[in-house]
Design an enzyme around this catalytic site. Sequence first.
Site, PDB file in Angstrom:
ATOM      1  N   GLU A  78       0.845  -1.208   0.000  1.00  0.00           N
ATOM      2  CA  GLU A  78       0.000   0.000   0.000  1.00  0.00           C
ATOM      3  C   GLU A  78       0.874   1.249   0.000  1.00  0.00           C
ATOM      4  OE1 GLU A  78      -2.771   0.041   3.275  1.00  0.00           O
ATOM      5  OE2 GLU A  78      -3.956   1.677   2.394  1.00  0.00           O
ATOM      6  N   GLY A  88      -8.310   4.806   7.586  1.00  0.00           N
ATOM      7  CA  GLY A  88      -9.072   4.669   8.824  1.00  0.00           C
ATOM      8  C   GLY A  88      -8.452   3.656   9.762  1.00  0.00           C
ATOM      9  N   ALA A  89      -7.762   2.650   9.181  1.00  0.00           N
ATOM     10  CA  ALA A  89      -7.200   1.593  10.031  1.00  0.00           C
ATOM     11  C   ALA A  89      -5.684   1.527   9.969  1.00  0.00           C
ATOM     12  CB  ALA A  89      -7.778   0.229   9.619  1.00  0.00           C
ATOM     13  N   SER A  90      -5.078   2.131   8.961  1.00  0.00           N
ATOM     14  CA  SER A  90      -3.608   2.158   8.904  1.00  0.00           C
ATOM     15  C   SER A  90      -3.153   3.472   8.296  1.00  0.00           C
ATOM     16  CB  SER A  90      -3.067   0.988   8.057  1.00  0.00           C
ATOM     17  OG  SER A  90      -3.240   1.277   6.665  1.00  0.00           O
ATOM     18  N   THR A  91      -1.863   3.747   8.487  1.00  0.00           N
ATOM     19  CA  THR A  91      -1.270   4.916   7.832  1.00  0.00           C
ATOM     20  C   THR A  91       0.096   4.515   7.308  1.00  0.00           C
ATOM     21  OG1 THR A  91      -0.688   7.275   8.092  1.00  0.00           O
ATOM     22  CG2 THR A  91      -0.251   5.826   9.988  1.00  0.00           C
ATOM     23  N   GLN A  92       0.478   5.099   6.139  1.00  0.00           N
ATOM     24  CA  GLN A  92       1.726   4.698   5.487  1.00  0.00           C
ATOM     25  C   GLN A  92       2.618   5.932   5.294  1.00  0.00           C
ATOM     26  OE1 GLN A  92      -0.865   1.906   5.563  1.00  0.00           O
ATOM     27  NE2 GLN A  92      -1.430   3.403   4.038  1.00  0.00           N
TER      28      GLN A  92
HETATM   29  N1  GDP Z   1     -13.820  13.815   7.167  1.00  0.00           N
HETATM   30  C1  GDP Z   1     -14.055  12.866   6.251  1.00  0.00           C
HETATM   31  N2  GDP Z   1     -13.415  11.681   6.357  1.00  0.00           N
HETATM   32  C2  GDP Z   1     -13.682  10.763   5.388  1.00  0.00           C
HETATM   33  C3  GDP Z   1     -14.561  10.982   4.304  1.00  0.00           C
HETATM   34  N3  GDP Z   1     -14.589   9.858   3.544  1.00  0.00           N
HETATM   35  C4  GDP Z   1     -13.739   8.980   4.124  1.00  0.00           C
HETATM   36  N4  GDP Z   1     -13.218   9.545   5.220  1.00  0.00           N
HETATM   37  C5  GDP Z   1     -12.281   8.946   6.168  1.00  0.00           C
HETATM   38  O1  GDP Z   1     -11.108   8.595   5.454  1.00  0.00           O
HETATM   39  C6  GDP Z   1     -10.608   7.375   5.993  1.00  0.00           C
HETATM   40  C7  GDP Z   1     -10.582   6.368   4.835  1.00  0.00           C
HETATM   41  O2  GDP Z   1      -9.963   5.234   5.323  1.00  0.00           O
HETATM   42  P1  GDP Z   1     -10.019   3.884   4.484  1.00  0.00           P
HETATM   43  O3  GDP Z   1      -9.306   4.085   3.191  1.00  0.00           O
HETATM   44  O4  GDP Z   1     -11.436   3.404   4.406  1.00  0.00           O
HETATM   45  O5  GDP Z   1      -9.205   2.924   5.452  1.00  0.00           O
HETATM   46  P2  GDP Z   1      -7.852   2.112   5.242  1.00  0.00           P
HETATM   47  O6  GDP Z   1      -8.278   0.708   4.904  1.00  0.00           O
HETATM   48  O7  GDP Z   1      -7.129   2.192   6.547  1.00  0.00           O
HETATM   49  O8  GDP Z   1      -7.075   2.765   4.124  1.00  0.00           O
HETATM   50  C8  GDP Z   1     -11.570   6.924   7.101  1.00  0.00           C
HETATM   51  O9  GDP Z   1     -11.090   7.353   8.353  1.00  0.00           O
HETATM   52  C9  GDP Z   1     -12.849   7.650   6.743  1.00  0.00           C
HETATM   53  O10 GDP Z   1     -13.628   7.938   7.902  1.00  0.00           O
HETATM   54  C10 GDP Z   1     -15.207  12.260   4.241  1.00  0.00           C
HETATM   55  O11 GDP Z   1     -15.983  12.536   3.340  1.00  0.00           O
HETATM   56  N5  GDP Z   1     -14.912  13.166   5.236  1.00  0.00           N
HETATM   57 CA    CA Z   2      -7.296   3.839   2.226  1.00  0.00          CA
END
Ligand code: GDP
Ligand code: CA
Length: 454
Positions: free
Chosen positions: A143, A184-188
């Site tokens: 990722e 939402g669950a990880s950061t890179q």
């Molecule tokens: N403030 C805000 N956050 C958003 C919006 N859409 C998505 N997000 C946030 O962006 C992040 C997307 O993470 P995601 O790609 O689903 O998770 P990953 O699997 O860890 O990459 C999450 O924390 C969502 O709550 C939005 O329209 N507004």
């Molecule tokens: Ca993502």
Amino acid sequence: MGCTRGLLTRCLCGITGLFYPQYGIVLDAGSSHTNLYVYEWPAEKENDTGVVHQVEVCKVEGLGISGYSQDTEKAGLSLQRCMKRAQEVVPEHQHRETPVYLGATAGMRLLSIADRVLSAVEKTLRSSPFNFQGARVISGQEEGAYGWITINYLLGNFKQPGWLNFLPHLRSSRGTSGALDLGGASTQITFVPDQEPIESQENSLHFRLYGKNYKVYTHSFLCYGKDQALRLKLASDLQASNGSLLDPCFHPGYLRIMNISDLYTNPCIANGEQQLPFTQLHLQGNGDYQRCRMTIQKIFNTSHCPYSSCSFNGIFLPPLQGEFGVSLDARYTWREVSGASQACDNHVEQQASKVFVLLQVKAEFPKIKEKYLSEYCFSGTYILSLLENGYGFTMEKWQSIQFLGKIGSSDAGWTLGYMLNLTNMIPAEKPPTRPLSHASYYFLLVLSSSSLSL
Ligand SMILES: Nc1nc2c(ncn2[C@@H]2O[C@H](COP(=O)(O)OP(=O)(O)O)[C@@H](O)[C@H]2O)c(=O)[nH]1
Ligand SMILES: [Ca+2]
């Protein structure tokens, strides 16, 4: 038009085939939601850099696919609307040749029954008219790597100006941009460090792209995406509470009741539930930006570092260098970052102004969904803490950070880099500079053959 008859029609097919743009589809199955991307590129230029671009993004309604663990069928069904949309975007006669990939990220890395969800998703994707090429959970390292490739491909950083080929010793090692992705669950975090060697193997990537070698550092912090980080913070705050929390990371007037079990049935939170003498958390906001920073600081363990330098939790991090692009999901957060202290720091004297503050924050950001608005204070403050306390971006280095939503027409994020790699559209060696493009070469061929047959 049949392409089997005489030379002329065969050549014409060859030419027209070259003029059809090509398409690719990637679904980004994130922890909070899934996005479907359609990419397009001119067929005859596919090995050039910077020619693939996004022509459609479809946000899948409902949960991220990991959210359907109790009803996996729905994970597949949830994708149908966007798959239909993709069928409208890609010309019908090209459906069968258009590859479709699904990559799932941290939400599925945390799910023990990920395979069951993936097989439901695969059923839907196989039933589409496209050329299904696989649905899998990508690693945090992938990722980070693909996010870095996407940003640098779109910024044209892999392109070496043609005239430099005649003066290789002068070839400018045109810099690359670092990539930060907050989910939402990880950061890179991914970038090319100045310092060699990269001290930990798991953080070291080697690429050869367009005739140039890149030694890239990457790390993916599982459980440090903004949704999971909030849970880590609350679990830590809870240990010193009696079940009710005055939380400086939520604006005044914010109230929330959570079941403790919901917090602890999460692989990111080490067990601690059984020691608590209460089953519910009553959370009340009393926004205070500085105190919020302090409660977030606790989830970054900086007490030990087995390398010359670390970020947090004992993870190697070489000195930061160059520009950084913060990709897609963090774009939403940028609005929050810029509004963090405002969203948190509303010292409220009396009840009336609590309502006013809530209305004010809503007024400031009218288009933002309530769910995100309520977490503006936390998520904006979290990204500031992650960048400054987690990664060591000092205030002056802030100028080197660009919060990227799109670059041109394409969203920054890992999906473009993923597709470029799987469709071999980033050659290891620089493609020979063609005196003629395929199309003009074919055209001349037709011209000469038709003059011969006249
Ligand atoms: N403030 C805000 N956050 C958003 C919006 N859409 C998505 N997000 C946030 O962006 C992040 C997307 O993470 P995601 O790609 O689903 O998770 P990953 O699997 O860890 O990459 C999450 O924390 C969502 O709550 C939005 O329209 N507004
Ligand atoms: Ca993502």
